[in-house]
Design a protein around this motif. Sequence first.
Motif, short mmCIF file in Angstrom:
data_model
loop_
_atom_site.label_atom_id
_atom_site.label_comp_id
_atom_site.label_asym_id
_atom_site.label_seq_id
_atom_site.Cartn_x
_atom_site.Cartn_y
_atom_site.Cartn_z
N ALA A 40 0.84 -1.20 0.00
CA ALA A 40 0.00 0.00 0.00
C ALA A 40 0.87 1.26 0.00
O ALA A 40 0.59 2.22 -0.73
N ALA A 41 1.93 1.27 0.81
CA ALA A 41 2.82 2.42 0.87
C ALA A 41 3.52 2.64 -0.48
O ALA A 41 3.66 3.77 -0.95
N ALA A 42 3.96 1.56 -1.10
CA ALA A 42 4.62 1.67 -2.41
C ALA A 42 3.64 2.21 -3.45
O ALA A 42 4.00 3.07 -4.26
N ALA A 43 2.41 1.74 -3.42
CA ALA A 43 1.40 2.20 -4.38
C ALA A 43 1.09 3.68 -4.18
O ALA A 43 0.77 4.39 -5.13
N ASP A 44 1.19 4.14 -2.92
CA ASP A 44 0.92 5.55 -2.62
C ASP A 44 2.12 6.45 -2.87
O ASP A 44 2.06 7.65 -2.65
N GLY A 45 3.25 5.87 -3.29
CA GLY A 45 4.43 6.66 -3.61
C GLY A 45 5.25 7.08 -2.42
O GLY A 45 6.04 8.02 -2.49
N GLU A 46 5.08 6.41 -1.29
CA GLU A 46 5.79 6.80 -0.07
C GLU A 46 7.31 6.60 -0.16
O GLU A 46 8.03 7.14 0.67
N PHE A 47 7.78 5.85 -1.12
CA PHE A 47 9.21 5.57 -1.22
C PHE A 47 9.87 6.36 -2.35
O PHE A 47 11.01 6.08 -2.72
N GLY A 48 9.18 7.31 -2.91
CA GLY A 48 9.75 8.12 -3.99
C GLY A 48 9.53 7.49 -5.34
O GLY A 48 9.02 6.39 -5.48
N ALA A 49 9.95 8.21 -6.34
CA ALA A 49 9.81 7.75 -7.72
C ALA A 49 10.89 6.73 -8.05
O ALA A 49 11.98 6.79 -7.52
N PRO A 50 10.55 5.77 -8.93
CA PRO A 50 11.56 4.76 -9.31
C PRO A 50 12.73 5.36 -10.07
O PRO A 50 12.69 6.40 -10.60
#
Length: 50
Positions: A40-50
């Motif tokens: 869920a956090a990855a889908a929400d962009g919590e870790f920044g752009a790839p």
Amino acid sequence: MDNNNCIEVDDARPGSVRDSKDPHGPRLHFAPAAWQAFVAAAADGEFGAP
């Protein structure tokens, strides 16, 4: 872009991941709730752009 920083997720066991370059190497296993929170956090962009 292929930068060789890939993991594979086991569809039969969500939360079980491994390094795609070492299919016989160790796996990491996460509790279902922890894995769902990560996805869920990855889908929400919590870790920044790839």
